[in-house]
Write an enzyme that holds these catalytic residues in place. Structure first.
Site, short mmCIF file in Angstrom:
data_model
loop_
_atom_site.label_atom_id
_atom_site.label_comp_id
_atom_site.label_asym_id
_atom_site.label_seq_id
_atom_site.Cartn_x
_atom_site.Cartn_y
_atom_site.Cartn_z
N GLY A 90 6.58 33.89 38.14
CA GLY A 90 7.55 32.83 38.35
C GLY A 90 7.67 31.87 37.19
CE LYS A 110 -0.38 31.15 33.44
NZ LYS A 110 -1.69 30.92 34.10
N GLY A 123 9.55 26.99 36.56
CA GLY A 123 9.12 27.97 35.58
C GLY A 123 8.34 27.39 34.41
NE ARG A 173 -2.44 35.22 31.69
CZ ARG A 173 -2.34 34.94 33.00
NH1 ARG A 173 -3.20 34.11 33.56
NH2 ARG A 173 -1.38 35.47 33.72
NE ARG A 180 -0.45 39.31 38.12
CZ ARG A 180 -0.88 38.09 37.83
NH1 ARG A 180 -1.70 37.47 38.65
NH2 ARG A 180 -0.49 37.49 36.72
CG ASP A 245 -1.11 36.72 44.11
OD1 ASP A 245 -1.54 36.62 45.27
OD2 ASP A 245 -0.87 35.74 43.39
CG ASN A 246 -4.31 34.83 41.67
OD1 ASN A 246 -3.30 35.04 41.00
ND2 ASN A 246 -4.45 33.76 42.42
CG ASP A 255 -3.41 34.25 37.57
OD1 ASP A 255 -2.82 33.96 36.52
OD2 ASP A 255 -2.99 35.10 38.36
#
Length: 474
Positions: A90, A110, A123, A173, A180, A245-246, A255
């Site tokens: 996102g 990011k 965002g 990053r 994931r 998702d992490n 994350d």
């Protein structure tokens, strides 16, 4: 002039339902805050080029580098156990992949602006979470723990609205990949067997080339997560938001939102402001890893010709996490106690020390570090209980194969003298918001050599300095 980087973008060649093509949104006035020159060189990049105006423009997202194929990745996930069928990047854009020494490295921005997965968000990222992730991910790397890494941090010259107007920033990053458990869940939920097969083949080729099909992949990921979480436990790290998702299938820590390191020790410690029921407490991390891995196993079942037989085998593999984790955990804590051989009661010896710490919430890092130089007693509240434990430990060390000086050296190599303590990170962020980056650079330098002594940064928070809650960076 556009910066050129040696990209080879294999993920962007996967089925396009796994991502959305998305350019980063330009920012007003990019200014480089930090550049990880060692990492740049490892990636085969020229630090001077990255520091140039063209380089900073690329790191800010204003002018994507030549060779980039910017995408926002799609994924789903269980967040605090609740199913969300579509999440995705996102506020992040994957520029592409750089191949060095036969390994692929994602380069992602990011805070790069809105994407189709932003779900109403802006965002963007503000400076605080960018500096936190930069410091903590690089500290984890220096501690020898698999992790994503920070290549650069850039101020945007724009304001981000959160609880107040805050300075915006972009983090570059680097990761072995950003795939994931939730990436697999995204396809599984859509009954997309062809997509699952393509993603599985990609992950095996990229991360686990010796794995034999989906079953081999599951076994490899379970092993990687057992090793990773054992190492988290060894340094007192709490991820804070272990949603599916992490969890990266590569076995890297990913994350760094409401993460934290223990100051005072207690197994039920939680820092994350959104973890109201302690789901992701320090001691529950292995249990949650099993839960996440069970979701991953479920996603691989459609690829198996005999589903019922696969359910039984996959269940055994996931359930084997506990055995593998305990072995990894014991390896970690044996070295923390200066032991090079194995005895049956070693786990009980380590747990007994942790119980003593938990009773009065003594400092985890200082006491383990103090075992090497005899200063642990300065930080223990229950001295009689510690003295009894110390006698048992001394007797155990005498039965070990290492000489005393080698035991001390082993403990100094595995018990850090400095960790990214919450109060220090908050000091850094507050100074940076006011325009002073000297504390950031000083802390970053100390965290780069965590097994050396850094008295200024080793101290726990004084009264009034404690940070008891950490927050998601969004």
């Amino acid at each position: 002039m556009t910066l050129a980087l040696p990209f080879d973008n294999s993920y962007a060649r996967l089925p396009d339902r796994l991502f959305a093509r998305q350019r980063p949104a330009p920012v007003a006035a990019p200014r480089l805050v930090a550049l990880n020159e060692d990492l740049a060189l490892r990636l085969g990049l020229d630090p001077a080029a990255l520091r140039s105006d063209d380089g900073v423009a690329a790191l800010a997202g204003n002018v994507p580098p030549e060779g980039a194929e910017p995408i926002a990745q799609a994924y789903a996930g269980h967040q605090f156990g609740g199913w969300v069928p579509q999440l995705g990047d996102g506020r992040a854009v994957l520029l592409g992949e750089i191949v060095t020494d036969g390994h692929r490295h994602d380069v992602q921005l990011k805070g790069a602006g809105r994407t189709p997965f932003s779900r109403g968000g802006d965002g963007r990222a503000w400076l605080g979470p960018v500096l936190r992730e930069y410091l903590v991910s690089e500290a984890m790397h220096a501690l020898g723990i698999p992790t994503t890494r920070a290549l650069a941090a850039v101020e945007t010259g724009e304001t981000v609205m959160r609880e107040a107007p805050l300075p915006g920033a972009v983090l570059t990053r680097v990761a072995a990949s950003h795939i994931r458990v939730g990436t697999f869940q995204y396809l599984y939920a859509r009954q997309d067997t062809d997509g699952l097969q393509a993603l599985t083949d990609h992950v095996i080729a990229r991360h686990y080339p010796d794995a034999d099909g989906p079953e081999g992949l599951l076994d490899a990921v379970v092993g990687a997560q057992a090793r990773l979480i054992a190492r988290w436990m060894g340094v007192g790290f709490i991820h804070g938001v272990m949603n599916t998702d992490n969890m990266a299938v590569s076995g890297e820590t990913i994350d760094y939102g409401p993460c934290a390191f223990l100051d005072s020790y207690h197994p039920d410690t939680v820092f994350s402001s959104i973890d109201r029921y302690g789901r992701y407490a320090y001691a529950r991390q292995p249990e949650i890893a099993v839960w996440n891995l069970a979701q991953f196993a479920t996603c691989l079942l459609p690829l198996m010709p005999d589903r019922q037989a696969a359910v039984e085998r996959f269940t055994d593999i996931v359930n084997d996490f506990g055995v593998r984790f305990q072995a990894e955990w014991l390896d970690v804590f044996r070295t923390k106690l200066g032991l090079s051989t194995a005895e049956e009661d070693d786990a009980a010896l380590a747990h007994r020390l942790l119980d003593i710490l938990a009773t009065n919430r003594d400092d985890f890092t200082l006491i383990f570090r103090g075992l090497a130089d005899g200063s642990a007693t300065d930080h223990v509240t229950d001295r009689p209980a510690f003295d009894q434990w110390h006698e048992l430990w001394t007797a155990r060390r005498q039965r070990d194969g290492l000489a005393e000086e080698d035991q001390v050296a082993l403990m100094r190599r595995t018990n850090p003298g400095v960790i990214p303590r919450n109060h220090r990170i908050e000091e850094v962020i507050q100074a940076a918001v006011s325009g002073d980056y000297a504390p950031f650079h000083a802390l970053h330098a100390a965290l780069g050599t965590p097994y050396q002594d850094h008295p200024v940064f080793a101290a726990p928070p004084a009264a009034g300095e404690e940070v008891t809650a950490t927050f998601c960076g969004t």
